[in-house]
Design a protein around this motif. Structure first.
Motif, PDB file in Angstrom:
ATOM      1  N   THR A  60      53.340  33.875  38.986  1.00  7.82           N
ATOM      2  CA  THR A  60      52.718  35.136  39.354  1.00  7.82           C
ATOM      3  C   THR A  60      51.995  34.913  40.677  1.00  7.82           C
ATOM      4  O   THR A  60      51.146  34.032  40.790  1.00  7.82           O
ATOM      5  CB  THR A  60      51.703  35.571  38.277  1.00  7.82           C
ATOM      6  OG1 THR A  60      52.395  35.667  37.029  1.00  7.82           O
ATOM      7  CG2 THR A  60      51.094  36.925  38.605  1.00  7.82           C
TER       8      THR A  60
ATOM      9  N   GLY B 110      50.045  40.847  41.819  1.00 17.95           N
ATOM     10  CA  GLY B 110      50.518  39.958  40.764  1.00 17.95           C
ATOM     11  C   GLY B 110      52.018  40.006  40.581  1.00 17.95           C
ATOM     12  O   GLY B 110      52.510  39.925  39.461  1.00 17.95           O
TER      13      GLY B 110
ATOM     14  N   THR C 194      55.088  43.096  37.825  1.00 21.15           N
ATOM     15  CA  THR C 194      53.789  42.460  38.021  1.00 21.15           C
ATOM     16  C   THR C 194      53.228  41.977  36.690  1.00 21.15           C
ATOM     17  O   THR C 194      53.589  42.485  35.629  1.00 21.15           O
ATOM     18  CB  THR C 194      52.788  43.437  38.664  1.00 21.15           C
ATOM     19  OG1 THR C 194      52.665  44.590  37.836  1.00 21.15           O
ATOM     20  CG2 THR C 194      53.242  43.852  40.059  1.00 21.15           C
ATOM     21  N   SER C 195      52.345  40.983  36.775  1.00 24.20           N
ATOM     22  CA  SER C 195      51.767  40.410  35.571  1.00 24.20           C
ATOM     23  C   SER C 195      50.346  39.957  35.837  1.00 24.20           C
ATOM     24  O   SER C 195      49.944  39.734  36.980  1.00 24.20           O
ATOM     25  CB  SER C 195      52.601  39.216  35.104  1.00 24.20           C
ATOM     26  OG  SER C 195      52.053  38.666  33.908  1.00 24.20           O
ATOM     27  N   ILE C 196      49.595  39.790  34.741  1.00 23.44           N
ATOM     28  CA  ILE C 196      48.241  39.261  34.814  1.00 23.44           C
ATOM     29  C   ILE C 196      48.205  37.813  34.336  1.00 23.44           C
ATOM     30  O   ILE C 196      47.143  37.212  34.267  1.00 23.44           O
ATOM     31  CB  ILE C 196      47.268  40.118  33.978  1.00 23.44           C
ATOM     32  CG1 ILE C 196      47.745  40.183  32.529  1.00 23.44           C
ATOM     33  CG2 ILE C 196      47.129  41.509  34.570  1.00 23.44           C
ATOM     34  CD1 ILE C 196      46.757  40.842  31.569  1.00 23.44           C
TER      35      ILE C 196
ATOM     36  N   THR D  51      50.805  44.704  33.174  1.00 24.78           N
ATOM     37  CA  THR D  51      49.500  45.011  33.766  1.00 24.78           C
ATOM     38  C   THR D  51      48.951  46.359  33.327  1.00 24.78           C
ATOM     39  O   THR D  51      47.995  46.863  33.913  1.00 24.78           O
ATOM     40  CB  THR D  51      49.615  44.993  35.307  1.00 24.78           C
ATOM     41  OG1 THR D  51      50.633  45.915  35.700  1.00 24.78           O
ATOM     42  CG2 THR D  51      49.939  43.613  35.821  1.00 24.78           C
ATOM     43  N   ASP D  52      49.527  46.951  32.262  1.00 26.26           N
ATOM     44  CA  ASP D  52      49.069  48.278  31.835  1.00 26.26           C
ATOM     45  C   ASP D  52      47.864  48.221  30.910  1.00 26.26           C
ATOM     46  O   ASP D  52      47.364  49.243  30.470  1.00 26.26           O
ATOM     47  CB  ASP D  52      50.207  49.047  31.165  1.00 26.26           C
ATOM     48  CG  ASP D  52      50.723  48.377  29.902  1.00 26.26           C
ATOM     49  OD1 ASP D  52      50.194  47.310  29.524  1.00 26.26           O
ATOM     50  OD2 ASP D  52      51.668  48.917  29.293  1.00 26.26           O
TER      51      ASP D  52
END
Length: 101
Positions: free
Chosen positions: A26, A32, A60-62, A87-88
């Motif tokens: 990431t 991200g 995207t990701s956290i 990421t929601d």
């Protein structure tokens, strides 16, 4: 060896695919975005940056993604899949096939 690439968390484990080794992470681009790249093992031996061509995905990701190779035995196709936490804010897991040039 160190790479010029940066990540917000640990990268996915090295994954053999199409006679190469790939890594996913990431990025630190603020959004991200997930990145996938082949690892140049000769560069590792030479002491240079082992990550050259980076494919930035729109996802995207956290957190760190997982990268999984899959063989379609019926059709002889090799596929690479990525899995990540979105990421929601719901913590839902996401998956996609990674299409590399």
């Amino acid at each position: 060896m160190r790479s010029a690439q940066r990540s917000i968390c640990e990268p996915a484990a090295f994954t053999p695919f199409r006679d190469s080794v790939y890594i996913a992470w990431t990025g630190t681009d603020g959004a991200g975005h997930l990145n996938v790249a082949p690892v140049d093992l000769a560069a590792v031996k030479a002491g240079t940056d082992p990550i050259g061509a980076v494919y930035t995905l729109p996802e995207t990701s956290i957190a760190a993604p997982a990268l999984v190779p899959q063989m379609d035995w019926d059709h002889g196709n090799h596929r690479l899949a990525a899995f990540w936490t979105g990421t929601d804010g719901s913590g839902a897991l996401n998956a996609c096939e990674v299409v590399l040039p």
